[in-house]
Design a protein around this motif. Structure first.
Motif, short mmCIF file in Angstrom:
data_model
loop_
_atom_site.label_atom_id
_atom_site.label_comp_id
_atom_site.label_asym_id
_atom_site.label_seq_id
_atom_site.Cartn_x
_atom_site.Cartn_y
_atom_site.Cartn_z
N LEU A 42 0.66 -0.93 0.26
CA LEU A 42 -0.58 0.11 0.06
C LEU A 42 1.22 1.16 0.20
O LEU A 42 1.67 2.18 1.02
CB LEU A 42 -0.56 0.18 1.15
CG LEU A 42 -1.94 1.13 1.49
CD1 LEU A 42 -2.26 1.43 0.82
CD2 LEU A 42 -2.50 0.72 2.42
N PHE A 43 0.88 1.78 -1.27
CA PHE A 43 2.22 3.46 -1.35
C PHE A 43 1.33 4.54 -1.42
O PHE A 43 0.04 4.37 -2.23
CB PHE A 43 2.15 3.31 -2.47
CG PHE A 43 3.60 1.82 -2.39
CD1 PHE A 43 5.43 3.20 -2.80
CD2 PHE A 43 3.52 0.77 -2.38
CE1 PHE A 43 6.14 1.72 -1.88
CE2 PHE A 43 5.31 -0.02 -2.88
CZ PHE A 43 6.56 0.18 -2.04
N LEU A 44 0.83 5.43 -0.02
CA LEU A 44 0.31 6.62 -0.43
C LEU A 44 0.85 7.69 -0.76
O LEU A 44 0.58 8.78 -0.78
CB LEU A 44 -0.21 6.18 1.08
CG LEU A 44 -1.35 5.94 2.10
CD1 LEU A 44 -2.00 6.61 3.33
CD2 LEU A 44 -2.42 5.88 1.05
N ASN A 45 2.56 7.22 -0.76
CA ASN A 45 3.01 8.02 -2.11
C ASN A 45 4.07 7.38 -2.56
O ASN A 45 4.16 6.17 -2.75
CB ASN A 45 4.24 8.77 -0.47
CG ASN A 45 3.26 9.45 0.89
OD1 ASN A 45 3.06 8.36 1.55
ND2 ASN A 45 3.11 10.52 0.55
N PRO A 46 4.69 8.34 -3.40
CA PRO A 46 5.77 7.83 -4.44
C PRO A 46 6.85 6.89 -3.56
O PRO A 46 7.15 7.14 -3.07
CB PRO A 46 5.95 9.10 -5.26
CG PRO A 46 4.91 10.14 -5.38
CD PRO A 46 4.73 9.90 -3.52
N SER A 47 7.16 5.71 -5.38
CA SER A 47 8.36 5.42 -4.53
C SER A 47 8.53 5.07 -5.84
O SER A 47 8.04 4.41 -6.88
CB SER A 47 7.97 4.29 -3.47
OG SER A 47 9.02 2.98 -3.94
N LEU A 48 10.41 4.24 -5.98
CA LEU A 48 10.85 3.66 -7.44
C LEU A 48 11.24 3.12 -6.41
O LEU A 48 11.16 1.22 -7.28
CB LEU A 48 11.62 4.34 -8.48
CG LEU A 48 12.32 3.93 -8.89
CD1 LEU A 48 12.61 4.96 -10.48
CD2 LEU A 48 13.36 2.88 -8.60
N ARG A 49 12.69 2.15 -5.92
CA ARG A 49 13.21 1.99 -5.29
C ARG A 49 12.29 1.17 -3.92
O ARG A 49 13.02 -0.21 -4.40
CB ARG A 49 14.77 2.11 -4.51
CG ARG A 49 15.48 2.47 -5.61
CD ARG A 49 16.15 4.17 -4.82
NE ARG A 49 15.70 4.83 -4.98
CZ ARG A 49 15.23 5.67 -5.80
NH1 ARG A 49 16.64 5.51 -6.79
NH2 ARG A 49 14.97 6.75 -6.03
N THR A 50 11.60 1.16 -3.32
CA THR A 50 10.87 1.02 -2.63
C THR A 50 9.80 -0.19 -2.79
O THR A 50 9.84 -1.68 -2.83
CB THR A 50 10.46 1.53 -1.47
OG1 THR A 50 11.15 2.19 -0.60
CG2 THR A 50 9.61 1.06 -0.72
N LEU A 51 9.18 0.45 -4.12
CA LEU A 51 7.54 -0.65 -4.75
C LEU A 51 8.49 -1.10 -5.56
O LEU A 51 8.12 -3.08 -5.44
CB LEU A 51 7.00 -0.07 -5.56
CG LEU A 51 5.60 -0.37 -6.11
CD1 LEU A 51 5.13 0.94 -6.65
CD2 LEU A 51 5.95 -0.66 -7.43
N ALA A 52 10.06 -1.22 -6.25
CA ALA A 52 10.17 -1.85 -7.64
C ALA A 52 10.67 -3.13 -6.71
O ALA A 52 10.91 -4.15 -6.71
CB ALA A 52 11.41 -1.56 -8.78
N SER A 53 12.13 -2.81 -5.76
CA SER A 53 12.69 -3.98 -4.76
C SER A 53 11.71 -4.79 -3.96
O SER A 53 12.16 -5.69 -3.74
CB SER A 53 13.88 -3.06 -3.99
OG SER A 53 12.85 -2.68 -2.99
#
Ligand code: CP
Length: 332
Positions: A42-53
């Motif tokens: 559940l992402f309430l804020n943007p991400s690249l590394r955290t989401l993809a990893s």
């Protein structure tokens, strides 16, 4: 391990074990370890590394994952108690979170600081309200004052550095067009303190980390044989430093005051890491940053593109660190 929300909750021995497990999973993959398991993100804020990893780690261990970004294909979530829900949010976390949890074996949540009420953010009110509704293994993917997944990856990155482990670690404020959250600096100072390093928080006047964050880190350092100090003297801070960890953060003194914050940071454009920052540092001093980083605002090209920079290694280490966390939470 029932949840992964704060390195401090685990203690040094368990963090070392997780870092070692991350290294083991790099060399001895376990592609079926989490077969049949499902991770919700559940992402309430943007991400690249955290989401993809997270998604990559779950797939590499044989499990699967899905991402919910409220308001982007799913209902917007309301977190406040007692409100009349006649605005844009169609679903309250009191229903939404338990429903999501019921579909998964573990849930990760990213919920940044509100940025208006320092006391509430220091208490991680928003994240904790959601965590209380989840009856599954939980991962903090970055809350108001913590980012333990990043801290574990950073721990592993420091493990990989040559030389002694008791080294001088400088966490330095660097500039950014606007105030950024306290989560990474808080997690970083605590991580380095738990390693027993000599930690110096280098920051201009007005950007001291809040007392509870510093006190907590000092307590950890005392228990682990290290120290935590702070200064605005860049030359003194960086003398003989082995690690320079650059990070942007907002002023606790002007919290939620956008204009006051701008006035404070406007004359601080030289707080951009350049080669000359390393003049008195140890010859093998490395540059760390959790990313994303604004080139030539926070850190100059000449440093990011130099052999000193381990920022890509840090970002890569998010993957084995995430695998270790999931393995420990979910492997039967
Ligand atoms: N360092 C970090 O957490 O990166 P993301 O915000 O891209 O996930």
């Amino acid at each position: 391990m029932k949840r992964f929300v704060d390195l401090a909750e685990l203690g040094v021995a368990q963090v070392r074990e997780l870092s070692a497990l991350a290294t083991r999973l790099e060399t001895r993959p376990e592609p079926q370890a989490l077969a049949g398991k499902v991770l919700g993100l559940l992402f309430l804020n943007p991400s690249l590394r955290t989401l993809a990893s997270c998604q990559s780690a779950m797939a590499r261990l044989g499990g699967s994952s899905f991402v919910i970004t409220p308001g982007q294909g799913t209902w917007q979530l309301e977190a406040r108690d007692g409100v009349v829900m006649n605005g844009t949010a169609a679903e309250h976390i009191r229903e939404g979170l338990p429903v999501l949890a019921s579909y998964v074996d573990a849930l990760g949540i990213r919920a940044f600081a509100g940025g208006q009420d320092l006391t509430a953010d220091l208490a991680d009110t928003r994240f904790n309200a959601m965590a209380a509704l989840v009856d599954r293994p939980l991962i903090n993917l970055e809350s108001a004052v913590n980012h333990p997944c990043q801290a574990l990856a950073d721990w592993k990155t420091i493990d990989e550095l040559p030389g002694t482990r008791r080294r001088k670690f400088v966490l330095s404020w660097v500039t950014h067009p606007r105030a950024l959250p306290l989560a990474v600096p808080a997690a970083t100072v605590h991580m380095a303190a738990m390693r027993g390093m000599d930690v110096v928080v280098l920051r201009p006047e007005g950007f001291a980390l809040p007392t509870p964050i510093m006190e907590r880190a000092r307590h950890a350092a005392a228990a682990c044989g290290g120290t935590v100090t702070e200064t605005a003297d860049r030359e003194a801070a960086l003398a003989d430093a082995h690690v320079l960890y650059a990070k942007e953060w907002g002023s606790a003194a002007r919290y939620g005051d956008e204009r006051g914050e701008q006035e404070l940071r406007q004359p601080l454009q030289d707080w951009c890491v350049r080669n000359d920052w390393f003049a008195r540092a140890a010859s093998d001093c490395v540059l760390m940053h959790c990313l994303p980083v604004r080139r030539n605002v926070a850190v100059a090209d000449e440093v990011l593109d130099s052999p000193r920079s381990v920022v890509r290694r840090q970002a890569y280490n998010r993957l084995p660190a995430q695998m270790a966390i999931l393995h420990r939470l979910l492997k039967p």
